[in-house]
Design a protein around this motif. Structure first.
Motif, PDB file in Angstrom:
ATOM      1  N   GLY A  37       0.782  -1.218   0.000  1.00 22.09           N
ATOM      2  CA  GLY A  37       0.000   0.000   0.000  1.00 22.09           C
ATOM      3  C   GLY A  37       0.815   1.269   0.000  1.00 22.09           C
ATOM      4  O   GLY A  37       0.265   2.364   0.107  1.00 22.09           O
ATOM      5  N   GLU A  38       2.119   1.163  -0.151  1.00 27.00           N
ATOM      6  CA  GLU A  38       2.981   2.346  -0.121  1.00 27.00           C
ATOM      7  C   GLU A  38       2.850   3.164  -1.388  1.00 27.00           C
ATOM      8  O   GLU A  38       2.935   4.402  -1.353  1.00 27.00           O
ATOM      9  N   LEU A  39       2.645   2.479  -2.544  1.00 25.74           N
ATOM     10  CA  LEU A  39       2.510   3.165  -3.824  1.00 25.74           C
ATOM     11  C   LEU A  39       1.260   2.665  -4.532  1.00 25.74           C
ATOM     12  O   LEU A  39       0.808   1.525  -4.318  1.00 25.74           O
ATOM     13  N   SER A  40       0.729   3.509  -5.390  1.00 24.86           N
ATOM     14  CA  SER A  40      -0.357   3.072  -6.260  1.00 24.86           C
ATOM     15  C   SER A  40       0.226   2.480  -7.535  1.00 24.86           C
ATOM     16  O   SER A  40       1.429   2.593  -7.805  1.00 24.86           O
ATOM     17  N   MET A  41      -0.636   1.850  -8.315  1.00 23.87           N
ATOM     18  CA  MET A  41      -0.181   1.216  -9.546  1.00 23.87           C
ATOM     19  C   MET A  41       0.437   2.236 -10.501  1.00 23.87           C
ATOM     20  O   MET A  41       1.529   2.023 -11.041  1.00 23.87           O
ATOM     21  N   GLY A  42      -0.256   3.353 -10.696  1.00 25.60           N
ATOM     22  CA  GLY A  42       0.258   4.358 -11.626  1.00 25.60           C
ATOM     23  C   GLY A  42       1.568   4.976 -11.164  1.00 25.60           C
ATOM     24  O   GLY A  42       2.481   5.202 -11.963  1.00 25.60           O
ATOM     25  N   THR A  43       1.674   5.262  -9.855  1.00 22.82           N
ATOM     26  CA  THR A  43       2.907   5.864  -9.336  1.00 22.82           C
ATOM     27  C   THR A  43       4.086   4.915  -9.489  1.00 22.82           C
ATOM     28  O   THR A  43       5.193   5.316  -9.866  1.00 22.82           O
ATOM     29  N   ALA A  44       3.857   3.620  -9.205  1.00 30.80           N
ATOM     30  CA  ALA A  44       4.929   2.637  -9.341  1.00 30.80           C
ATOM     31  C   ALA A  44       5.366   2.491 -10.788  1.00 30.80           C
ATOM     32  O   ALA A  44       6.558   2.354 -11.084  1.00 30.80           O
ATOM     33  N   LEU A  55       3.090  -4.697 -15.413  1.00 27.97           N
ATOM     34  CA  LEU A  55       3.102  -4.808 -13.963  1.00 27.97           C
ATOM     35  C   LEU A  55       1.845  -5.495 -13.440  1.00 27.97           C
ATOM     36  O   LEU A  55       1.901  -6.288 -12.494  1.00 27.97           O
ATOM     37  N   ARG A  56       0.686  -5.215 -14.064  1.00 25.38           N
ATOM     38  CA  ARG A  56      -0.556  -5.863 -13.639  1.00 25.38           C
ATOM     39  C   ARG A  56      -0.497  -7.370 -13.885  1.00 25.38           C
ATOM     40  O   ARG A  56      -0.929  -8.167 -13.038  1.00 25.38           O
ATOM     41  N   ASP A  57       0.061  -7.775 -15.025  1.00 24.70           N
ATOM     42  CA  ASP A  57       0.167  -9.211 -15.314  1.00 24.70           C
ATOM     43  C   ASP A  57       1.098  -9.913 -14.324  1.00 24.70           C
ATOM     44  O   ASP A  57       0.837 -11.054 -13.924  1.00 24.70           O
ATOM     45  N   LYS A  58       2.132  -9.239 -13.937  1.00 24.44           N
ATOM     46  CA  LYS A  58       3.071  -9.870 -12.997  1.00 24.44           C
ATOM     47  C   LYS A  58       2.491  -9.929 -11.590  1.00 24.44           C
ATOM     48  O   LYS A  58       2.772 -10.858 -10.835  1.00 24.44           O
ATOM     49  N   ILE A  59       1.688  -8.933 -11.220  1.00 24.74           N
ATOM     50  CA  ILE A  59       1.035  -8.981  -9.907  1.00 24.74           C
ATOM     51  C   ILE A  59       0.004 -10.098  -9.861  1.00 24.74           C
ATOM     52  O   ILE A  59      -0.109 -10.833  -8.875  1.00 24.74           O
ATOM     53  N   ASN A  60      -0.761 -10.258 -10.934  1.00 22.39           N
ATOM     54  CA  ASN A  60      -1.792 -11.293 -10.980  1.00 22.39           C
ATOM     55  C   ASN A  60      -1.224 -12.686 -11.212  1.00 22.39           C
ATOM     56  O   ASN A  60      -1.959 -13.668 -11.106  1.00 22.39           O
ATOM     57  N   GLY A  61       0.073 -12.786 -11.550  1.00 19.95           N
ATOM     58  CA  GLY A  61       0.674 -14.091 -11.770  1.00 19.95           C
ATOM     59  C   GLY A  61       0.484 -14.633 -13.164  1.00 19.95           C
ATOM     60  O   GLY A  61       0.766 -15.808 -13.418  1.00 19.95           O
ATOM     61  N   GLN A 519     -11.549  -4.465  -3.610  1.00 21.58           N
ATOM     62  CA  GLN A 519     -10.723  -5.234  -4.542  1.00 21.58           C
ATOM     63  C   GLN A 519     -10.152  -4.347  -5.636  1.00 21.58           C
ATOM     64  O   GLN A 519      -9.005  -4.500  -6.051  1.00 21.58           O
ATOM     65  N   ARG A 520     -10.988  -3.407  -6.118  1.00 19.74           N
ATOM     66  CA  ARG A 520     -10.494  -2.491  -7.140  1.00 19.74           C
ATOM     67  C   ARG A 520      -9.400  -1.588  -6.573  1.00 19.74           C
ATOM     68  O   ARG A 520      -8.386  -1.316  -7.227  1.00 19.74           O
ATOM     69  N   ARG A 521      -9.583  -1.141  -5.321  1.00 15.67           N
ATOM     70  CA  ARG A 521      -8.569  -0.300  -4.696  1.00 15.67           C
ATOM     71  C   ARG A 521      -7.266  -1.081  -4.467  1.00 15.67           C
ATOM     72  O   ARG A 521      -6.173  -0.524  -4.541  1.00 15.67           O
ATOM     73  N   GLN A 522      -7.402  -2.378  -4.184  1.00 18.75           N
ATOM     74  CA  GLN A 522      -6.194  -3.186  -4.003  1.00 18.75           C
ATOM     75  C   GLN A 522      -5.421  -3.322  -5.313  1.00 18.75           C
ATOM     76  O   GLN A 522      -4.185  -3.273  -5.331  1.00 18.75           O
ATOM     77  N   MET A 523      -6.142  -3.515  -6.426  1.00 22.58           N
ATOM     78  CA  MET A 523      -5.481  -3.644  -7.719  1.00 22.58           C
ATOM     79  C   MET A 523      -4.810  -2.340  -8.129  1.00 22.58           C
ATOM     80  O   MET A 523      -3.680  -2.341  -8.647  1.00 22.58           O
ATOM     81  N   GLU A 524      -5.471  -1.218  -7.923  1.00 22.07           N
ATOM     82  CA  GLU A 524      -4.919   0.065  -8.329  1.00 22.07           C
ATOM     83  C   GLU A 524      -3.921   0.602  -7.315  1.00 22.07           C
ATOM     84  O   GLU A 524      -3.054   1.397  -7.660  1.00 22.07           O
ATOM     85  N   GLY A 525      -4.050   0.167  -6.071  1.00 21.56           N
ATOM     86  CA  GLY A 525      -3.166   0.663  -5.021  1.00 21.56           C
ATOM     87  C   GLY A 525      -3.703   1.956  -4.438  1.00 21.56           C
ATOM     88  O   GLY A 525      -4.144   2.845  -5.157  1.00 21.56           O
TER      89      GLY A 525
END
Length: 631
Positions: A37-44, A55-61, A519-525
């Motif tokens: 939770g330190e960074l959001s998806m866009g910031t990272a 990055l989304r594909d690697k997070i989801n496996g 869940q959406r907030r977790q994906m986006e950060g």
């Protein structure tokens, strides 16, 4: 016309750089910071220059963290790492594998494992070998040095015992001050110089079928005896020529103050060594104004020592001390540093002499003048001091010898090494179906009240009243497939079951809309300002089962190593050395060694007398038989 103009404009545009601007390590850091939770998806994505879809594909496996372009090698990362480890260890113990032997081993592995390969006959080709070397730049093709079986059996224990006995002898003899005086520590050794040197690469026409080099076909060599002390002072060399008659000046052009000897074979013997010590070595040492007694390290070869030599050294206060047998490549200062440079200089001097004398070769007549050039380049103080330092003789250091040089003497059994497995998740536990809580431990949906009967989220209990995720469930994943298999057989932890039950109850109380929003907030950060989301996020992280993508499961995993590697990556075993050899005393100039030499001489005389007696009996019997025939 328009198409041509468009094409020219495209050519003028700067070329797009398709090189990946991130590394697997930066991807891991980005995923860790997003999940915490330190960074959001866009910031990272902006911070680490990683495409959002990647990055989304690697997070989801859906894709592994470490991936390469092009087809995957038929040996995964862990298997190639195991192969590289085997190659390095085999080279270290003196059993290095060639390119062909490597490809043959890989062929045996894939055939035993039943894998399908694009190679003809399952034999990897040059392209695979070239790419394999690129993937592992820590490997290189080297030309090994020859190491005899006797030298390969020199162990660390043998070296340590010699140093202990040497130190004890010097203290017992009351001359321990010589150990710390470099001017009183000498080493003498002989080496051979072939008259014909090896051919080097030459310039020739491209595509020429045959390229020749005129060389001397004789295998004859000249022996040179050299000596130096730990302070860097050299004794002029002794040159031993083969043959008994000379019609030329053997020392013409030789190094200053050199001497020469002759023997039938050209090798040193006990008589020559005695003459060298008494008439050459000792007078030059005395000219250096060295304090006696001195220590002279020798290799203890039987060709060097006789009774006259031992008694002479006792009289002149020269302590002849033997180095461990077959250890000259480790503990002989001249061999360790000086002679290696001298041989290189010799080959160079021979090539230069042949360049200046076209059609001629170095012979016994011209040897001394050519050798003088090599001796002048190599007989330097820094090489002598380096040789004594590397061998541990001065400064005294029993641990000076590089352990890698003693590796061939180790027991050639494979040691257990940690496998280089790829970590799937950095913050979430890798659970297996066997480790999931049993259905009885999870409350059924019927036991949970419907959302309508529950209070709104604002009236829910504070997050502090919900049990926090257990630290046991946040343990790192196993590092190999064996570890995963062992953990899968363990009973499920009660903390994991409690976390699952708490998460199920919390999501039922919040409702589908809030859960979908979280869940959406977790994906986006997002940040952790919402305490309800913080509690849900921690429970979700503690109970989420992260699995690798389907293409990386089982035998296709980067951490999987086929059992065929254990079958074909074998290590040699060292044969047990015979223990019935006679142990010789180290101090050649001592009473024990002189006594042994006298016993050896007496035994030799007895054998010769017995041989002469048998010959006399045969001759007498022969004459008696001849008299019978005549009569």
């Amino acid at each position: 016309m328009i198409e041509m103009q468009l094409h020219s404009l495209r050519m003028q545009l700067p070329k797009r750089n398709y090189r990946v601007g991130y590394t697997p390590e930066t991807v891991r850091i980005a995923i860790e910071r997003i999940r915490s939770g330190e960074l959001s998806m866009g910031t990272a994505c902006r911070m680490y220059s990683i495409p959002k879809s990647t990055l989304r594909d690697k997070i989801n496996g859906r894709t592994p963290i470490e991936s390469t372009q092009g087809p995957n090698p038929f040996l995964n990362r862990a298997e190639e790492g195991r192969l590289v480890e085997w190659l390095k260890h085999m080279a270290q113990i003196g059993y290095g594998r060639t390119k062909h032997e490597l490809k043959l081993t890989v062929k045996k592995i894939v055939e035993s494992d039943g894998r399908k390969t694009p190679f003809s006959g399952n034999m990897p080709g040059r392209r695979w070998l070239r790419n394999f070397m690129k993937r592992h730049p820590d490997l290189s093709v080297r030309r090994p040095e020859s190491l005899g079986i006797e030298r390969a059996t020199v162990t660390k224990e043998k070296i340590s015992q010699w140093f202990h006995e040497y130190e004890a002898f010097m203290k017992e003899a009351g001359i321990e001050d010589a150990v710390s005086d470099p001017s009183r520590l000498f080493n003498v050794d002989e080496t051979g110089f072939p008259l014909g040197v090896k051919n080097e690469r030459v310039l020739a026409a491209r595509g020429a079928r045959n390229v020749y080099q005129r060389t001397l076909t004789t295998s004859q060599q000249i022996t040179v005896v050299g000596a130096c002390n730990a302070a860097g002072s050299y004794i002029p060399p002794l040159i031993i020529f083969p043959g008994l008659r000379f019609g030329y000046n053997a020392l013409e052009g030789a190094p200053d103050h050199s001497s020469f000897a002759k023997s039938k074979t050209g090798y040193i013997n006990s008589e020559i060594f005695f003459e060298y010590l008494s008439n050459h070595f000792l007078p030059y040492v005395k000219s250096l104004h060295v304090y006696f007694p001195i220590v002279l390290f020798v290799d203890g070869h039987s060709a060097h020592i006789n009774i006259e030599t031992a008694e002479f050294c006792v009289k002149e206060k020269i302590i002849l001390y033997c180095l461990p047998s077959h250890s000259s490549h480790l503990m002989q200062p001249l061999d360790v540093a000086v002679y290696k440079s001298l041989k290189t200089s010799w080959n160079k001097a021979v090539r230069e002499w042949m360049t200046d004398h076209y059609g001629q070769y170095v012979t016994k007549q011209s040897f001394s003048s050519v050798f003088a050039v090599a001796w002048e380049e190599s007989a330097k103080k820094k090489y002598a001091r380096s040789g004594f330092r590397k061998s541990g003789l001065y400064p005294f250091n029993a641990n000076a010898i590089d352990p890698a040089m003693l590796a061939p003497s180790t027991v050639f059994h494979r040691t257990e090494q940690p496998t280089t497995a790829t970590t799937v998740s950095t913050s979430m536990p890798l659970q297996t179906p066997q480790s999931l809580p049993p259905p009885s431990s999870i409350p059924p949906p019927s036991s949970i009240p419907p959302p309508s009967s529950l209070p709104p989220p604002s009236s829910l209990p504070p997050p502090s009243s919900i049990p926090p995720p257990s630290s046991q469930s946040l343990s790192p994943p196993p590092s190999s497939n064996q570890a995963a298999a062992s953990t899968s057989s363990k009973p499920p932890s009660s903390s994991f079951a409690a976390n699952v039950a708490a998460l199920h109850a919390l999501e039922s109380a919040m409702g589908e809309a809030i859960v979908s929003n979280f869940q959406r907030r977790q994906m986006e950060g997002c940040d952790m300002s919402d305490p309800m989301y913080y509690t849900w996020f921690k429970l979700k992280s503690a109970t989420t089962i992260v699995t690798p993508p389907p293409s990386s499961m089982g035998k296709h995993s980067n951490s999987y190593v086929s059992p065929a590697f254990d079958e074909h990556l074998v290590y040699p075993k060292r044969a047990m050395a015979s223990e019935n050899k006679r142990v010789l005393p180290h101090v050649i100039s001592g009473k024990a060694y002189i006594k042994m030499l006298k016993e050896k001489e007496e035994k030799k005389k007895e054998v010769e007398a017995a041989k002469a007696e048998r010959k006399r009996v045969r001759e007498k019997k022969k004459m008696k038989n001849q008299k019978k025939i005549i009569t």
